[in-house]
Structure formats: structure tokens, C-alpha cells
Design a protein around this motif. Structure first.
Motif, PDB file in Angstrom:
ATOM      1  N   ARG A  27       0.941  -1.252   0.005  1.00  0.00           N
ATOM      2  CA  ARG A  27       0.280  -0.066  -0.108  1.00  0.00           C
ATOM      3  C   ARG A  27       0.823   1.193  -0.135  1.00  0.00           C
ATOM      4  N   GLY A  28       0.398   2.481  -0.218  1.00  0.00           N
ATOM      5  CA  GLY A  28       1.087   3.521  -0.167  1.00  0.00           C
ATOM      6  C   GLY A  28       0.612   4.736   0.034  1.00  0.00           C
ATOM      7  N   TRP A  29       1.145   5.848   0.015  1.00  0.00           N
ATOM      8  CA  TRP A  29       0.362   7.399   0.087  1.00  0.00           C
ATOM      9  C   TRP A  29       0.928   8.219  -0.772  1.00  0.00           C
ATOM     10  N   VAL A  30       0.206   9.368  -1.088  1.00  0.00           N
ATOM     11  CA  VAL A  30       0.568  10.501  -1.802  1.00  0.00           C
ATOM     12  C   VAL A  30       0.279  11.856  -1.140  1.00  0.00           C
ATOM     13  N   SER A  31       1.167  12.640  -1.322  1.00  0.00           N
ATOM     14  CA  SER A  31       1.010  14.016  -0.413  1.00  0.00           C
ATOM     15  C   SER A  31       1.577  15.171  -1.137  1.00  0.00           C
ATOM     16  N   GLN A  77       1.159   0.587   9.128  1.00  0.00           N
ATOM     17  CA  GLN A  77       1.156   1.595   8.234  1.00  0.00           C
ATOM     18  C   GLN A  77       0.629   3.119   8.731  1.00  0.00           C
ATOM     19  N   ALA A  78      -0.272   3.020   9.553  1.00  0.00           N
ATOM     20  CA  ALA A  78      -0.818   4.315  10.096  1.00  0.00           C
ATOM     21  C   ALA A  78       0.325   4.855  10.885  1.00  0.00           C
ATOM     22  N   ALA A  79       1.226   4.108  11.651  1.00  0.00           N
ATOM     23  CA  ALA A  79       2.415   4.642  12.395  1.00  0.00           C
ATOM     24  C   ALA A  79       3.312   5.418  11.412  1.00  0.00           C
ATOM     25  N   GLU A  80       3.537   4.628  10.191  1.00  0.00           N
ATOM     26  CA  GLU A  80       4.470   5.271   9.125  1.00  0.00           C
ATOM     27  C   GLU A  80       4.065   6.631   8.713  1.00  0.00           C
ATOM     28  N   LEU A  81       2.769   6.642   8.351  1.00  0.00           N
ATOM     29  CA  LEU A  81       2.103   7.815   7.993  1.00  0.00           C
ATOM     30  C   LEU A  81       2.350   8.965   9.126  1.00  0.00           C
ATOM     31  N   LEU A  82       2.174   8.542  10.355  1.00  0.00           N
ATOM     32  CA  LEU A  82       2.490   9.691  11.112  1.00  0.00           C
ATOM     33  C   LEU A  82       3.905  10.278  11.399  1.00  0.00           C
TER      34      LEU A  82
END
Length: 374
Positions: A216-220, A248-253
Motif C-alpha cells: 500500500r502507499g500514500w501521496v502528499s 502503516q498508520a504509524a508510518e504515516l505519522l
């Protein structure tokens, strides 16, 4: 990405199964106290099929039958039709930014065989952008991330086997029709999470070489609206493994959300708010962890608090259920810092939102919100 053939592909597809009431308020397009609000939307587009039936396949023949059924569903839940309803939603609320999940690319190769499929069957992103442009709305991707790998397996056709290839993407769209002094985007970033789900199951046979995995991933991006800056992050967290999702939530933070800027997080978090509607094995602590880190939820914090539970998931896989099947709230707009939540609305959740042939726009409802940057 190196393709994995037949049974190994089955493992990957099985874990890609998708994990959303009203129209946007008229006030969403108005300025608040003479100040232009930031308008955002999160929308899971739905890849078009429930992929879990392939889990039962234990032979190459079973895999072909499962992929054939999946492709039939993708055709039946025709994204070219659904994109019209989705574009209508976005055109009505005119958000500055749209976070898309499952903006997939389906490709084929006939006949099946070596090499990767390249013939485009459905490009959800391109189809949606074209529908928006047809409505006079101009958007472009700020950045995108391909989540997982390219997965390919054969289906049966009257003429023989055809390869079907799925590429999943998360995308952040931004308006391109506003002058830079009014709205601008910078510092676009995208990445995959370190934590992921391994998908090889011994009973189905494991391929040689590196283990397959679902990533999974994120974009900002950092946006400036009338001189006020904020960071906007979109993501689609893992639904199948609670421990992975929480990591993954922790990695976002620790990553894109670790900023002094006012911050907006939007997406399909697959974490049921308050545990309502959660199914066995569903992660529920990711949402709570984000709130503990200072984030607020527009659905409960906005000035004009909406009515109802705000359920966003999920309609039937075929998208033709007459009554809404939404029983969980897992799609969010969260915010932290110098931001006031003004409005929050669900889109694509009422029977009237269905297409002329009776399709829901997606198996999720979307969330659209207006936020005032202080």
C-alpha cells in the motif's frame, strides 16, 4: 515488476478484495467570512469486482475460472458508466483536491502467453479525467503511487486464453484552472509503505525467488490557498491484516504527517470508526491512533454537523443492490493544526445517485468537506 504466473497470481489477487448519504452543501462553494475554504474529496473508485472468489482456486484450471468470473464482473460494473456519476459528484462540489483509491488500470493480452499485457481495457484515471473535462472541470494528477505489483493471469474466452492484468494506483488530483495566486501545489511526494502483507500460501504453492506481497502507499502535496499553506495526504490502508494496517498508520505519522503545517489526511483507512460495523479481523485502532495524534474527524467536528452515522462501506460487489448496503464508516477526511472544519457530506450514498442502469457509482460512498485554513 516481474510477473508471477498462475497459482502465485491467485494469491495476490485474492488479497486485493476491496474493503462508502447526500450531496455537497451549497455552502461548500462559498467563502467563509470572506476567506476561500479548501474543498477536498476522498473517493474509492472500486476496481469493479470482488476478487476473493479466486481464493478457492487450487489448480491452474480453477484460477482461469476465477479470473474469468472476475473479468465478467469488471465488465458488468462498467466504469465508463460509473465515471459519469463520479464526475457529476466532483463537478458539483468542485474540490481543490481529490484523493482517489483504486484508480486501477486493466489491461489484456490476446492470446495469453509470455510477456506483459499492454492493451488498455479500462484506465479508470483517464476515463474520470475525460468525464470531468467534458463538464468543464479541469484536474490533473499531482502524484500517484502504484500499490502492489502488476498482477496478471489468464481468463477463458471462446477463442482461447486471454491474459488480464491489474495495476492498482492511489492518486491525488488537483484543480488546474485556478490562478497560482489563488491556489498552488508544491512538494508532491508518493511512496509505498515498508509494512506489507506477504501473500504466498503453502497450500497453493510458492514460487521460487522473492515472496509476493501486497503493498500500500500514500501521496502528499503542500498546497497554498490565498496565502495559507497546508499539507494534504491521501492513502488506502491495508484491509486484510490489522497489525500491518496499524504499522502503516504509524508510518504515516512518522512520515508525511510529521510536519508543522496544518495537515489534512483523506482516504480509505479501512479502520471502522468506533468499531461500528467492523468485521472479524478488521483493524479498528488505526483511526483511534490518528485521533490520539491530534487529528480530528470532519464528520464529528465540523461546524454544520451532518446527520446520520456517515457510513461509507460497502455496496454489493455487483453494485446493483436496490437498498444501500453501507454499514461501516472507513473513509475519512481528518485534519490537524490551524484548520476549522466547516462542512462534511457523503456523496454516492443515496439510491438517486445510481446510474441510469442501476449501478452505484462505487462500492464506497465518498466524503467531501470544506475546511478553513487559519
Amino acid at each position: 515488476m516481474t510477473r508471477r504466473w498462475l497459482t502465485s497470481t491467485l494469491c495476490v489477487l485474492a488479497l486485493l478484495a476491496p474493503g462508502s448519504l447526500g450531496t455537497a452543501s451549497a455552502s461548500a462553494s462559498a467563502s467563509e467570512g470572506g476567506r476561500t475554504p479548501l474543498r477536498v474529496t476522498t473517493r474509492n473508485l472500486y476496481l469493479g469486482a470482488d476478487l476473493s472468489p479466486v481464493l478457492a482456486a487450487t489448480t491452474p484450471q480453477g484460477l482461469v475460472a476465477a479470473v474469468t468470473a472476475v473479468w465478467s464482473s469488471v465488465r458488468a460494473t462498467d466504469f465508463t458508466e460509473r465515471a459519469e456519476a463520479l464526475a457529476d459528484e466532483i463537478a458539483e462540489s468542485a474540490p481543490h483536491l481529490v484523493g482517489l483509491q483504486e484508480a486501477v488500470l486493466w489491461r489484456s493480452q490476446t492470446p495469453a502467453g509470455p510477456g506483459s499485457a499492454t492493451h488498455v481495457e479500462y484506465d479508470f484515471l483517464r476515463i474520470l479525467l475525460d468525464e470531468l473535462a467534458a463538464r468543464g472541470k479541469h484536474y490533473a494528477p499531482v502524484a500517484s503511487v502504484t500499490v502492489g505489483s502488476d498482477f496478471e493471469a489468464p481468463r477463458s474466452t471462446p477463442a482461447g486464453l486471454q491474459d488480464i492484468r491489474l495495476t492498482d494506483r492511489d492518486v491525488l488530483l488537483a484543480r488546474t484552472d485556478l490562478p497560482a495566486r489563488a491556489f498552488s501545489v508544491a512538494n508532491a511526494q508518493a511512496a509505498r509503505f515498508r509494512d506489507h502483507v506477504p501473500v504466498c500460501r503453502p497450500a497453493l504453492g510458492c514460487p521460487p525467488g522473492p515472496a509476493l506481497k501486497i503493498e500500500r502507499g500514500w501521496v502528499s502535496a503542500d498546497v497554498t490557498l490565498r496565502g495559507r499553506a497546508a499539507r494534504v495526504v491521501t492513502t488506502h490502508l491495508e484491509p486484510a491484516a490489522p497489525a500491518v494496517q496499524e504499522a502503516q498508520a504509524a508510518e504515516l505519522l512518522a512520515g508525511p504527517l510529521n510536519t508543522k503545517l496544518p495537515t489534512v489526511l483523506l482516504g480509505d483507512l479501512n479502520s471502522a470508526a468506533g468499531g461500528v460495523g467492523a468485521t472479524p479481523g478488521t483493524a479498528t485502532r488505526s483511526y483511534d491512533r490518528l485521533l490520539a495524534a491530534g487529528f480530528q474527524d470532519v464528520w464529528t467536528a465540523n461546524r454544520h454537523r451532518p446527520r446520520g452515522p456517515g457510513f461509507t462501506c460497502c455496496q454489493a460487489p455487483g453494485l446493483r443492490n436496490a437498498a444501500s448496503g453501507l454499514t461501516q464508516r472507513i473513509d475519512y477526511v481528518l485534519f490537524r493544526g490551524k484548520i476549522h472544519a466547516l462542512t462534511a457530506d457523503l456523496v454516492g450514498a443515496n439510491p438517486a445517485d445510481r446510474t441510469p442502469s442501476g449501478l452505484w457509482p462505487s462500492d464506497h460512498a465518498g466524503v467531501t468537506s470544506t475546511l478553513r485554513l487559519r
